[in-house]
Motif scaffolding. Structure first.
Motif, PDB file in Angstrom:
ATOM      1  N   ALA C  27       1.019  -0.879   0.153  1.00 10.12           N
ATOM      2  CA  ALA C  27       0.109  -0.118  -0.191  1.00 10.12           C
ATOM      3  C   ALA C  27       1.043   1.542   0.199  1.00 10.12           C
ATOM      4  O   ALA C  27       0.515   2.665  -0.225  1.00 10.12           O
ATOM      5  CB  ALA C  27      -0.611  -0.383   0.983  1.00 10.12           C
ATOM      6  N   VAL C  85      -3.864  11.405   6.041  1.00  6.15           N
ATOM      7  CA  VAL C  85      -4.913  10.772   5.844  1.00  6.15           C
ATOM      8  C   VAL C  85      -4.742   9.605   5.235  1.00  6.15           C
ATOM      9  O   VAL C  85      -4.788   8.569   6.306  1.00  6.15           O
ATOM     10  CB  VAL C  85      -5.857  11.332   5.262  1.00  6.15           C
ATOM     11  CG1 VAL C  85      -7.492  10.201   5.002  1.00  6.15           C
ATOM     12  CG2 VAL C  85      -6.018  12.660   5.814  1.00  6.15           C
ATOM     13  N   GLY C  86      -3.848   9.422   4.616  1.00  3.03           N
ATOM     14  CA  GLY C  86      -4.242   8.084   3.940  1.00  3.03           C
ATOM     15  C   GLY C  86      -2.759   7.030   4.873  1.00  3.03           C
ATOM     16  O   GLY C  86      -2.922   6.219   5.096  1.00  3.03           O
ATOM     17  N   LEU C  87      -1.701   7.919   5.935  1.00  2.00           N
ATOM     18  CA  LEU C  87      -0.480   6.922   5.554  1.00  2.00           C
ATOM     19  C   LEU C  87      -1.610   6.743   7.332  1.00  2.00           C
ATOM     20  O   LEU C  87      -1.057   5.815   7.906  1.00  2.00           O
ATOM     21  CB  LEU C  87       0.442   7.857   6.661  1.00  2.00           C
ATOM     22  CG  LEU C  87       1.589   8.358   5.268  1.00  2.00           C
ATOM     23  CD1 LEU C  87       2.731   9.141   5.800  1.00  2.00           C
ATOM     24  CD2 LEU C  87       1.938   6.856   4.763  1.00  2.00           C
ATOM     25  N   ALA C  88      -2.267   7.694   7.941  1.00  2.41           N
ATOM     26  CA  ALA C  88      -3.565   7.175   8.935  1.00  2.41           C
ATOM     27  C   ALA C  88      -4.380   5.386   8.849  1.00  2.41           C
ATOM     28  O   ALA C  88      -4.356   4.853   9.504  1.00  2.41           O
ATOM     29  CB  ALA C  88      -4.213   7.859   9.326  1.00  2.41           C
ATOM     30  N   ILE C  89      -4.939   5.584   7.445  1.00  3.17           N
ATOM     31  CA  ILE C  89      -5.318   4.362   7.022  1.00  3.17           C
ATOM     32  C   ILE C  89      -4.402   3.894   7.260  1.00  3.17           C
ATOM     33  O   ILE C  89      -4.813   2.368   7.541  1.00  3.17           O
ATOM     34  CB  ILE C  89      -6.088   5.336   5.979  1.00  3.17           C
ATOM     35  CG1 ILE C  89      -7.305   5.937   5.838  1.00  3.17           C
ATOM     36  CG2 ILE C  89      -6.335   3.740   5.136  1.00  3.17           C
ATOM     37  CD1 ILE C  89      -8.647   6.694   5.076  1.00  3.17           C
ATOM     38  N   ILE C  90      -2.931   3.584   6.357  1.00  7.32           N
ATOM     39  CA  ILE C  90      -2.432   2.293   6.866  1.00  7.32           C
ATOM     40  C   ILE C  90      -1.737   1.973   7.698  1.00  7.32           C
ATOM     41  O   ILE C  90      -1.790   0.860   7.899  1.00  7.32           O
ATOM     42  CB  ILE C  90      -1.092   2.642   5.232  1.00  7.32           C
ATOM     43  CG1 ILE C  90      -1.667   2.942   4.129  1.00  7.32           C
ATOM     44  CG2 ILE C  90      -0.283   1.675   5.149  1.00  7.32           C
ATOM     45  CD1 ILE C  90      -0.946   3.870   3.496  1.00  7.32           C
ATOM     46  N   VAL C  91      -2.010   3.010   8.378  1.00  3.60           N
ATOM     47  CA  VAL C  91      -1.134   2.268   9.852  1.00  3.60           C
ATOM     48  C   VAL C  91      -2.383   1.728  10.654  1.00  3.60           C
ATOM     49  O   VAL C  91      -2.227   1.141  10.892  1.00  3.60           O
ATOM     50  CB  VAL C  91      -0.876   3.638  10.358  1.00  3.60           C
ATOM     51  CG1 VAL C  91      -0.846   3.541  12.115  1.00  3.60           C
ATOM     52  CG2 VAL C  91       0.698   4.247   9.650  1.00  3.60           C
ATOM     53  N   MET C  92      -3.401   3.126  10.616  1.00  2.84           N
ATOM     54  CA  MET C  92      -4.978   1.900  10.495  1.00  2.84           C
ATOM     55  C   MET C  92      -4.563   0.653  10.271  1.00  2.84           C
ATOM     56  O   MET C  92      -4.818  -0.598  12.194  1.00  2.84           O
ATOM     57  CB  MET C  92      -6.283   2.469  10.460  1.00  2.84           C
ATOM     58  CG  MET C  92      -7.178   1.779  11.176  1.00  2.84           C
ATOM     59  SD  MET C  92      -8.408   2.331  10.636  1.00  2.84           S
ATOM     60  CE  MET C  92      -8.736   2.389   9.657  1.00  2.84           C
ATOM     61  N   MET C  93      -4.456   0.364   9.347  1.00  7.11           N
ATOM     62  CA  MET C  93      -4.421  -1.577   9.237  1.00  7.11           C
ATOM     63  C   MET C  93      -3.511  -2.078   8.870  1.00  7.11           C
ATOM     64  O   MET C  93      -3.748  -3.210   9.335  1.00  7.11           O
ATOM     65  CB  MET C  93      -4.509  -1.369   7.310  1.00  7.11           C
ATOM     66  CG  MET C  93      -4.605  -2.856   6.575  1.00  7.11           C
ATOM     67  SD  MET C  93      -4.476  -2.354   5.192  1.00  7.11           S
ATOM     68  CE  MET C  93      -4.269  -3.852   3.978  1.00  7.11           C
ATOM     69  N   TYR C  94      -2.102  -1.736   9.369  1.00  8.05           N
ATOM     70  CA  TYR C  94      -1.396  -2.167   9.791  1.00  8.05           C
ATOM     71  C   TYR C  94      -1.743  -2.921  11.179  1.00  8.05           C
ATOM     72  O   TYR C  94      -1.734  -3.910  11.664  1.00  8.05           O
ATOM     73  CB  TYR C  94      -0.233  -1.416   9.781  1.00  8.05           C
ATOM     74  CG  TYR C  94       1.136  -2.731  10.303  1.00  8.05           C
ATOM     75  CD1 TYR C  94       1.854  -3.329   9.213  1.00  8.05           C
ATOM     76  CD2 TYR C  94       2.157  -2.057  11.328  1.00  8.05           C
ATOM     77  CE1 TYR C  94       3.073  -3.662   9.540  1.00  8.05           C
ATOM     78  CE2 TYR C  94       3.067  -2.976  11.804  1.00  8.05           C
ATOM     79  CZ  TYR C  94       3.344  -3.428  10.585  1.00  8.05           C
ATOM     80  OH  TYR C  94       4.120  -4.304  10.824  1.00  8.05           O
ATOM     81  N   ARG C  95      -1.975  -1.911  12.266  1.00  7.79           N
ATOM     82  CA  ARG C  95      -2.288  -1.825  13.688  1.00  7.79           C
ATOM     83  C   ARG C  95      -3.440  -3.795  13.232  1.00  7.79           C
ATOM     84  O   ARG C  95      -3.250  -4.254  14.176  1.00  7.79           O
ATOM     85  CB  ARG C  95      -3.691  -1.543  13.878  1.00  7.79           C
ATOM     86  CG  ARG C  95      -2.245  -0.275  14.782  1.00  7.79           C
ATOM     87  CD  ARG C  95      -3.249   0.546  15.665  1.00  7.79           C
ATOM     88  NE  ARG C  95      -2.179   1.380  15.563  1.00  7.79           N
ATOM     89  CZ  ARG C  95      -3.268   2.689  16.287  1.00  7.79           C
ATOM     90  NH1 ARG C  95      -5.242   2.879  15.857  1.00  7.79           N
ATOM     91  NH2 ARG C  95      -2.725   4.418  16.094  1.00  7.79           N
ATOM     92  N   ASN C  96      -3.944  -3.368  12.642  1.00  8.93           N
ATOM     93  CA  ASN C  96      -5.202  -4.720  12.218  1.00  8.93           C
ATOM     94  C   ASN C  96      -5.014  -6.077  11.960  1.00  8.93           C
ATOM     95  O   ASN C  96      -5.582  -6.594  12.795  1.00  8.93           O
ATOM     96  CB  ASN C  96      -6.435  -4.772  12.030  1.00  8.93           C
ATOM     97  CG  ASN C  96      -6.902  -3.463  13.030  1.00  8.93           C
ATOM     98  OD1 ASN C  96      -7.400  -3.340  13.911  1.00  8.93           O
ATOM     99  ND2 ASN C  96      -7.826  -2.137  11.836  1.00  8.93           N
ATOM    100  N   VAL C  97      -3.814  -5.819  10.986  1.00  9.59           N
ATOM    101  CA  VAL C  97      -3.758  -6.901  10.512  1.00  9.59           C
ATOM    102  C   VAL C  97      -2.002  -7.079  10.588  1.00  9.59           C
ATOM    103  O   VAL C  97      -1.649  -8.083   9.796  1.00  9.59           O
ATOM    104  CB  VAL C  97      -4.435  -7.450   8.972  1.00  9.59           C
ATOM    105  CG1 VAL C  97      -5.781  -7.015   8.971  1.00  9.59           C
ATOM    106  CG2 VAL C  97      -4.486  -6.397   7.973  1.00  9.59           C
ATOM    107  N   VAL C 100       1.067  -4.254   4.703  1.00  9.25           N
ATOM    108  CA  VAL C 100       0.901  -3.720   4.576  1.00  9.25           C
ATOM    109  C   VAL C 100       0.583  -4.062   2.371  1.00  9.25           C
ATOM    110  O   VAL C 100      -0.339  -3.093   2.065  1.00  9.25           O
ATOM    111  CB  VAL C 100       1.293  -2.111   4.385  1.00  9.25           C
ATOM    112  CG1 VAL C 100       1.226  -1.518   5.680  1.00  9.25           C
ATOM    113  CG2 VAL C 100       2.851  -3.176   3.942  1.00  9.25           C
TER     114      VAL C 100
END
Lengths: 165, 627, 110, 497, 463
Positions: C27, C85-97, C100
């Motif tokens: 990502a 915003v984009g990096l925040a979303i990527i980080v959020m996803m990274y936190r969950n799964v 990237v």
């Protein structure tokens, strides 16, 4: 072949080459670094076009701030290794062919134009801070103000998305 | 006395009233009451008809306008009754014979239970009503109303014993075949309407309107009318229903399938003689069809063993004779034969009814024999009928048949010889029937023998009346050759043109003599052959062929019914469900199928999405920049 | 220089960005490719601005050749916001799964 | 319009009001009674319109015209002319008959059932009275939707599928018509309103009549409109929704569908299609008549093969409608007058048929002809009534259908004798399958299914007797109906010529 | 102008609410109050034609009764959305105030996208719409579907932004006037210059992406499906029609004169959109996902306005915005109350909640385009516009045939609601409150009113 053309070609080759390296690098960190190279070459182009303000901003904002942010994230996630174990080569090939075809299509259309339109190189005060500033704060004050909304939402986004709850 | 003409509408309405009383009150009326009502209304009609007849005889014809049936700017169909010589004659036959048969029925149907008895009389009255409409109508549409009405009643009465599927099959067959003819009639009417815009007799038969019709129109219209007539009057190719129609109660056969309804075709052509006279091709066809039917039916009749079937084929054959007369332009002879045939054929049917009544429902003549001893009146009257139909001089059939034969001879000798041969066949099978049934030894069961008895008065009375009429009925049409004055021809002359007589008296004498001798010879032959009839074995060869009615039913089944059914089945199973509905459903299935396929585009992977988007872009660019 | 050279260069970079989006599954790299695309646009815009600086019609129509450069400025601004915003979303996803890979999460399809 | 009431208003609002009352009714009895009472009142109103038929004298009672969408030039314009009077009378008559005949049936959710029925009636009334294309389209769909719900909610086992097919099919057709309406609308002249506003175009029928369309356009549009109507009627090969829908719908709805609703298609052709495109090319006209004639013969043949009574009646209805459609396109005074008569007659007859079919199905639980036998013995009254209706259905003289079919055939014959002759085959086949059915269902001896059947109940008998009376009355004296529609027909012919 | 500024301001207010107000339900009321004010002020501007604020805008945004009316509709729909689904927003996560703030920012973007007069403002407007939406999509942080949707949306959205910008660059380059003003793009009447053509295509692709027209729609089903339902409702309605409005405004002002040169592209896109949207929706089992495809299908119909680009198209797009938004918001409102999002989950809804069942039916009927509903009027105007345009008549026929197919999947839900039996509880009974029901009735009433008398909306254009 004057010096300007030479510089242009040099910068262009460098830019394209780095861009290709960027997308082909296995390691995300390398990609980030290659992208920074691209930004630098583009700034070089700006200088060549006498758009000095943008050249500086590009380096400060993009290469300096944004890419560092990327780098941070990459480091933070410790992604500095092979992250794409499975590759679908066929899909990649199709992708490259499609992108290439698009490029060829547009370029061949553009190149059909006979008239040569020259670009003003190295001179002209459009790209200087003064004229840009005058224009920005006189004519473009509305978008300038409105952009704040964009930043506000980005801030909220960072909070909402990034905050651990 | 013109007032009586104003009451003409009562003639059909009375039977209608009878129908309504019997139909609606069938649960309330006793058998005798419904029988009385049913017969009384017909009697009243008969009386009225008689009065009207007298008026018309004095020359008072009239068209009685009741109301406008359909009134448009471009088409006016009135509900009119036409009272003239032709229609009054038929009125008398219908109401007269009809009355006798009603009376007969009160006794014949006495075993039915009350409701059904009333229903029977209701149908019978309705039939008379329809028949009266048919002949009294002032235009073709009213005639058509009666025309289909009698078809309906015939259907109802043939299928009177509705629990028996064979009977209802016969009823259905009768109705459908009639409908085929009716379609022809209808098309003729449409043709008339499209050409001259009216169906009113008074207007159609005017010279001006007839002139509007081209020869093609005339041939077409008359041919289509004739198609209608073949349906109703059981001619080739639509004759097979009539023998089957014997499934109905015997009085019904007498009334409908011998005396009245089946002669509707003759009435129609006689009524339209102005048209038919102008269409020689049609006349030729009528002649051929009539003669062929006469011969065919007669040949079948000689091998039938069901008493009513013999009479039925005889009827078909006699109707063929009438058409022969019509085809040769001898309209008066045809009408004359209708009259006499009504008497003797009704007589014989009623006689056979009497026999069947006595035999407890048995109709196979092979199981009868020697009935003369047990039922004298029936036997004698039946014999009179047979003599009349065979054409023994002095009886009614002789005059009418002779006139037809003479007319045929006037046309061509070939026609005459075939017609004469048919007449001989007629004599043969009638006497075969008579001898097998009434003479010789009784061949039925003991039980039946025990029950043999003469029928009650209500049944024998009509027989006697009809027998008398069968004898004297011919004297209204004694040919000039015999020194008579053809009263009937004179009476009908305003409506129906008489045939031109171009036969010399000498020729006529010769013809009469020839036919009389041959008929007598035939009767003798029949007497010798059948006076002591024994049950024979299986028929073979030609006999089997004749017994099986030339396999016409089977032929129709193979040529018309089965192909039609398989086409329908094909429509139903293949075209309807597979092709049409299949394609409609197919669209639905296609949508479903493509839905299932298209969703694979939505692979859930960003790369694939972007790739598809790029390909889309590529396409758009290509279209815009290079096309 | 002819403007076509800039167009070619810019489109090349742009296409490389597109291809990058197509072929990569990381990502962050995809996002960087998008940034590359934006930069290609920026370059083109500046090129056009300098092209119009030579055009008499543009001068006559009282527009400013620096408009395009201001546009570039805004693009950079927006890009910066998008990155956050984009990096925040990527980080959020990274936190969950803890990955990237954009194809890793594949619950939404068909 | 200075009147307190007008007939069109009453005919629209009474059913709507009834629908509202039915919806809020608490008990089954209330709903039934409301529906019955209102439908009788509507019938009374509809009958009384017949006494105000003189257009010049009673124009204010017969026409309602409100500005609806000013900028579009659409009016809420409804009114009664001869044609409308006839068909509103049919639907006003049909509903009480249906309620009467089915009053023994128990529907779950009766309030909804009767409410939707009345809503359908409102839609039907509107269709028959609309003089404005947009109004027409509104009502056209309004009539469809409640029927969809009625059939899907209360029908047979496969109702959802069958009704759905019916719905999508007709919906597609009406959308095509909508395009046609729009196209014609865009070629109409401007309209000036009372307050001086001008709309560029107009939806009113008269503007549609005077729309400037080239022959090519007319042909194309003709096809668009015709598809919608052909599906609704339906004629071959657009008919396959019908047998299924008739089979699966509750009988009350089937009666509405077949008795009244299919007339919408015919009505549309007479009121809209032909007058708007009077110059429709002969090829198209021939094509339509050809299709209709195929429809007659084909449907008759298929009907003959049916074992399911409902499907048999459905196919016979297709055949009859085919004849009507062919007769309309013969475009001749006689034939169109015949169609007018026949629309009414067919409505009555087919409702009668369904009542009997419903009774049989309810009493025996059998749908198949082959399961039944000997009903004449156990239910003589039913048999007699049915025979009358069946014979009316196959156009026996002195029943109502005869006059109509006679005129239609006559007109068709004027147009083309071979078409009439081929269509005539339908007459014969109709006799065959009707008699087959009568024979197998009513004649013969009783079997296990029909043994216990008792005769018709009072309300069913009443409904059937009313129908039979009408059959005979119109059969013997059709002139009132002819007079009613004569002017409408003549206007139409003026328009065509 | 009023709407842009006030919604930005109110966004900030809501932001602070998120910081200072701990109550979860209070922000909703503040948001409703603020929105009401914005609507009123906007209507004042619509009526008087003057903004309350006087800025040096340099003509970068331009208002007229048409786009003000559109903004009013969008704001009105948002108000209804707040009233209907406000309580659902509270359930998404802890940042209630922020969600509302983001929605207000989106509204600011919507207002910009409706009134922009330069490509720059278009770009900024679209970005202001997009960025909050990325966040809202991902707002259900623990839900992987929400994550996935946000990521996909973001990546593809950014990608499309790149394409949009490339298009803008080419337009600028090909414009001899060297201007970003959409009314100063000098094209000439002949065949358009290649640079303009390339730019137009890029912009077309990017805008098609925003309005989810095929083949650039791929994000739509996934994002609509993955996002919290309450935000899907917002995204698929108000945001989407704003995208359309911007699309039409741009193409009308910039490239309207050479419409014949790009019309066939629209035809291709329209057909593809109708086809993919309608056909794919047929097979969906999840109602939410089906609604996503249905929104693509509806986009196909809205594209007819772009195809036609005449007065009727403008009226039509207004009606379509209102009709489509109302019905979809209402339907999503009901969807949020369901236990199960599959079609079978709707079985027996009418029995358990008659009002909900009825309202859902009306919404679906409106989406199908049945007369007496607003959906019919909007489709009707669209068809009228397309017919009036006079070209490519077959496209109109194809459109209605697809509309007939759309009945197929909408009616499947209706069938489930009315004609099937429930096996388990259908709705989350306690969340179906009286105000919710009242709002449903209001929406139904609005749909019917617009359906019967559409001039209530388009009449404003002719004041």
């Amino acid at each position: 072949m004057n010096i300007t053309t030479l510089v242009f070609i040099l910068l262009s080759v460098l830019a394209v080459g780095s861009a290709i390296m960027m997308i082909t690098s296995k390691s995300p960190v390398n990609s980030v670094l290659w992208l920074i190279v691209v930004f630098f070459t583009i700034s070089g182009h700006y200088i060549l076009l006498n758009a000095q303000f943008l050249a500086i901003v590009n380096i400060i904002v993009y290469a300096g701030a944004i890419m560092v942010l990327f780098l941070f994230v990459v480091m933070l996630m410790n992604l500095n290794k092979e992250t794409e174990p499975v590759k679908n080569y066929r899909l990649q090939l199709i992708g490259i062919v499609a992108g290439g075809a698009l490029l060829l299509l547009i370029i061949s259309a553009i190149m059909k134009i006979d008239a040569q339109q020259l670009v003003q190189m190295k001179v002209g005060d459009e790209g200087l801070i003064k004229s840009l500033g005058m224009n920005l704060f006189k004519n473009y004050v509305l978008p300038f103000e409105i952009s704040s909304v964009l930043f506000l939402s980005a801030i909220i986004g960072a909070v909402v998305i990034g905050k651990k709850d | 006395m013109n007032n009586i003409l104003k009451l003409v509408w009562l003639i059909p309405v009375l039977p209608l009233v009878g129908f309504l009383i019997n139909g609606l009150g069938r649960k309330l009326l006793s058998k005798s009451a419904s029988g009385f009502v049913g017969s009384a209304v017909i009697l009243l009609s008969f009386v009225l008809s008689l009065l009207v007849f007298l008026q018309v005889k004095n020359g008072n014809t009239a068209t009685i306008h009741l109301f406008n049936f359909i009134h448009l700017d471009s088409l006016n169909i009135a509900f009119d009754f036409k009272i003239d010589q032709l229609s009054t004659l038929f009125l008398l036959i219908i109401t007269g014979v009809g009355f006798l048969i009603h009376v007969y029925s009160t006794a014949y149907m006495h075993d039915e239970d009350g409701k059904d008895f009333a229903k029977y009389f209701a149908y019978l009255n309705l039939f008379v009503f329809s028949m009266l409409l048919l002949v009294m109508g002032g235009n073709y549409v009213i005639m058509f109303i009666g025309w289909e009405g009698v078809g309906l009643c015939s259907y109802l009465l043939i299928g009177y014993w509705f629990r028996n599927t064979d009977y209802t099959d016969a009823a259905k067959k009768a109705f459908v075949m009639n409908r085929i003819g009716d379609l022809g009639f209808l098309l003729a009417l449409f043709w008339l309407i499209s050409k001259i815009g009216t169906v009113q007799y008074d207007e159609v038969f005017t010279i001006a309107n007839l002139a509007k019709l081209s020869p093609t129109d005339l041939t077409g219209i008359t041919l289509l009318m004739f198609v209608g007539a073949t349906g109703k009057s059981a001619q080739i190719p639509l004759f097979t229903w009539l023998p089957d129609a014997m499934a109905g109660p015997t009085p019904v056969s007498a009334l409908i399938h011998a005396a009245t309804m089946v002669t509707a075709g003759i009435y129609m052509i006689a009524r339209s003689n102005a048209l038919f006279s102008l269409a020689p091709q049609t006349q030729t066809i009528i002649t051929i069809v009539g003669l062929a039917t006469a011969l065919l039916a007669a040949s079948i009749a000689i091998k039938q063993n069901d008493i009513k079937k013999v009479l039925a084929y005889s009827t078909v054959s006699q109707l063929g004779f009438m058409f022969l007369a019509l085809g040769t332009g001898n309209y008066v002879a045809a009408v004359f034969h209708v009259l006499t045939h009504a008497f003797f054929k009704a007589l014989m049917f009623l006689g056979s009814g009497s026999v069947i009544h006595a035999m407890g429902g048995e109709q196979d003549i092979r199981k009868m024999g020697g009935l003369h001893k047990h039922m004298k009146i029936t036997s004698i009257t039946f014999l009179i009928g047979c003599l009349a139909i065979a054409g023994i001089p002095g009886l009614s059939g002789f005059f009418s048949k002779d006139e037809i034969l003479a007319g045929a001879f006037g046309h061509s000798v070939l026609l005459y010889s075939i017609a004469l041969f048919t007449a001989l066949l007629t004599a043969f099978y009638m006497f075969r029937l008579y001898f097998i049934t009434f003479r010789g030894e009784f061949r039925g069961t003991l039980d039946q023998k025990h029950h043999l008895h003469e029928s009650p008065k209500a049944m024998t009375f009509p027989l006697i009346i009809l027998a008398i009429l069968s004898v004297i009925g011919g004297y209204i049409g004694v040919p000039e050759a015999l020194g008579g004055y053809h009263e009937l021809a004179a009476y009908l002359s305003p409506v129906v043109k008489s045939a031109e007589h171009h036969l010399t008296h000498g020729t006529e004498y010769m013809l009469m003599g020839l036919s009389t001798i041959l008929v007598l010879a035939t009767i003798l032959f029949a007497w010798i052959k059948f006076k002591n009839y024994k049950i024979e074995g299986e028929e073979k060869g030609l006999g089997k062929f004749l017994q099986n009615k030339w396999y016409v039913d089977e032929l129709y089944q193979t040529l018309v019914v089965n192909p039609f059914k398989s086409v329908s089945a094909f429509f139903n199973h293949t075209i309807e469900s597979k092709v049409i509905d299949g394609s409609v459903n197919g669209i639905g299935k296609l949508v479903n199928y493509s839905s299932r396929q298209l969703r694979w585009l939505q692979s859930g992977q960003v790369g694939a999405y972007v790739l598809l988007m790029v390909i889309g872009m590529l396409l758009l660019f290509f279209i815009q920049l290079f096309l | 220089m002819d403007i076509k050279a800039y167009i070619a260069l810019s489109l090349t970079l742009f296409t490389i960005g597109i291809i990058g989006v197509l072929v990569r599954r990381n990502a962050i790299i995809i996002f960087m490719c998008v940034e590359l695309m934006l930069n290609a646009v920026n370059l083109l815009l500046v090129g056009f601005s300098k092209m119009h600086a030579l055009s008499p019609i543009a001068k006559a129509s009282l527009t400013y050749a620096s408009d395009a450069q201001i546009f570039v400025f805004f693009i950079m601004v927006v890009a910066a916001a998008e990155v956050s915003v984009g990096l925040a979303i990527i980080v959020m996803m990274y936190r969950n799964v803890h990955t990237v890979d954009v194809n890793f999460l594949n619950r939404l399809k068909n | 319009m200075g009147n307190y009431f007008t007939f069109p208003d009453l005919l629209i609002w009474l059913p709507l009001l009834a629908a509202v009352f039915c919806f809020i009714a608490k008990t089954e009895k209330n709903a039934k009674t409301t529906a019955m009472l209102f439908s009788l009142v509507i019938l009374a109103v509809s009958v009384s319109t017949l006494f105000f038929a003189n257009d010049t004298k009673y124009i204010n009672y017969n026409y309602v015209n409100y500005v609806w969408l000013k900028y579009l030039g659409a009016n809420y314009f409804i009114g009664l002319d001869g044609l409308g009077r006839l068909l509103t009378l049919l639907s006003a008559l049909g509903f009480p008959l249906i309620f009467l005949a089915t009053s023994k049936s128990n529907f779950k959710n009766p309030a909804k059932f009767y409410g939707l029925m009345m809503l359908t009636q409102a839609g039907l009334m509107g269709v028959f009275m609309a003089f404005d294309a947009l109004t027409f389209y509104f009502f056209w769909e309004l009539a469809l939707i409640p029927v969809y719900f009625l059939s899907s909610q209360w029908g047979g086992e496969k109702r959802i599928q069958a009704t759905f097919k019916f719905f999508v099919y007709t919906f597609a057709g009406s959308l095509l018509m909508l395009i046609g309406i729009i196209y014609v609308y865009l070629h109409t002249d401007a309209r000036v309103f009372g307050d001086g506003t001008i709309s560029a175009h107009s939806f009113s029928l008269s503007s549609f009549y005077s729309a400037s369309l080239s022959p090519d356009e007319q042909n194309g549009l003709f096809v668009l409109f015709f598809l919608a109507f052909a599906i609704k009627m339906p004629i071959f090969p657009f008919h396959t929704w019908q047998p299924e829908a008739y089979d699966q719908s509750p009988t009350a709805v089937t009666m509405v569908l077949s008795g009244i609703m299919v007339k919408m298609g015919l009505f549309g052709v007479i009121r809209w299609l032909i007058p708007i495109f009077p110059a429709v090319s002969p090829e198209l006209k021939n094509g339509v008549i050809f299709l209709s004639v195929i429809s007659i013969v084909y449907a008759s043949c298929v009907a003959m093969m049916q074992d399911n009574i409902k499907r048999l009646v459905a196919y016979s209805s297709i055949a009859h409608i085919g004849l009507m459609c062919a007769a309309i396109f013969a475009m001749d005074q006689i034939s169109i007058q015949g169609v007018m008569l026949q629309m009414f007659n067919h409505g009555i007859n087919i409702i009668g048929m369904w009542i009997v079919v419903d009774i049989i199905e309810r009493k025996t639980g059998a749908k198949k002809i082959s399961q039944l036998s000997g009903l004449a013995a156990s239910a003589p009254v039913l048999t007699i009534l049915f025979l009358i209706i069946a014979f009316a259905n196959i156009a026996l003289p002195l029943t109502n259908a005869f006059t109509g079919e006679f005129l239609m055939f006559s007109g068709l014959y004027n147009y083309n004798k071979w078409m009439a002759a081929i269509a005539g085959i339908g007459i014969i086949i109709s006799a065959v399958y009707t008699l087959n059915m009568v024979q197998k269902v009513f004649y013969g001896s009783v079997n296990a299914v029909t043994k216990e059947v008792n005769d018709v109940s009072l309300n069913e008998k009443m409904a059937l007797i009313i129908i039979v009376c009408l059959i005979f009355f119109i059969g013997i004296y059709p002139q009132p109906l002819i007079d009613l529609t004569k002017d409408a027909v003549n206007n139409l012919l003026l328009r065509i010529k | 102008m009023n709407a842009i500024i006030l919604s930005a301001v109110w966004g900030v207010v809501m932001m602070f609410c998120g910081v200072f107000i701990k109550s979860k339900s209070l922000p909703k009321y503040i948001a409703v109050a603020g929105l009401s004010i914005i609507i009123i002020v906007n209507i004042i501007e619509l009526i008087s034609g003057n903004s309350c604020f006087h800025f040096q805008t340099n003509d970068m945004i331009r208002t007229n009764s048409f786009n003000l009316l559109f903004i009013t509709i969008a704001l009105g729909c948002t108000l209804i959305y707040f009233l209907l689904s406000g309580s659902e927003i509270e359930k998404v996560g802890p940042h209630v105030g922020e969600y509302f703030a983001l929605i207000f920012f989106v509204l600011c973007g919507v207002a910009i996208a409706a009134t922009f007069n330069t490509l720059l403002m278009l770009f900024i407007g679209i970005e202001i719409i997009s960025i909050p939406l990325y966040i809202l999509t991902g707002s259900d942080k623990r839900n992987l579907k929400s994550n996935e949707a946000a990521l996909k949306y973001f990546l593809m959205g950014a990608f499309s932004t790149g394409i949009l910008l490339m298009g803008i660059a080419f337009i600028y380059g090909g414009n001899p006037n060297a201007s970003f003003y959409i009314d100063k793009i000098q094209i000439g009447m002949g065949e358009m210059p290649v640079m303009i053509a390339v730019g137009l295509l890029f912009i077309l692709v990017a805008m098609s992406f925003k309005v989810s027209a095929a083949p650039f729609h791929f994000w739509t089903p996934d994002v609509y499906d993955g996002a919290p339902t309450v935000f899907t409702s917002f995204m698929s309605t108000i945001v989407k029609v704003a995208g359309f409005f911007a699309f039409i405004r741009l193409f009308e002002y910039s490239f309207g004169v050479i419409q014949d040169q790009w019309q066939r592209l629209i035809v291709v896109i329209t057909i593809a959109t109708l086809l993919i949207g309608n056909i794919t929706a047929v097979f969906q089992q999840s109602v939410k996902r089906m609604m996503a495809y249905s929104s693509i299908a509806q986009a196909g119909f809205m594209l007819l306005a772009l195809f036609a680009l005449n007065d009727k198209a403008k009226e039509g797009i207004l009606l379509y915005s209102a009709a489509y938004s109302l019905a979809t918001i209402g339907f999503f409102g009901i969807l949020t109350k369901m236990e199960d999002y599959t079609i079978d989950g709707f079985n027996g809804l009418a029995k358990e909640q008659p009002l909900l069942g009825f309202a859902a039916t009306i919404f679906l009927l409106s989406l199908t385009g049945i007369p007496l509903t607003a959906g019919f009027q909007s489709k009707f105007f669209m068809l009228m516009a397309a017919v009036q345009n006079g070209h490519q008549f077959w496209l109109v026929i194809a459109a209605v045939l697809f509309a007939a197919i759309s009945a197929y999947y909408y009616f499947r839900v209706i069938q489930a609601i009315y004609f099937k039996e429930a096996t388990q509880p259908v709705t989350q009974a306690n969340s179906v409150t009286t105000p919710f029901k009242i709002m449903l009735v209001v929406i139904v009433a609005l749909i019917l009113i617009i359906g019967i008398y559409p001039e209530i909306i388009i009449g404003w254009m002719y004041r």
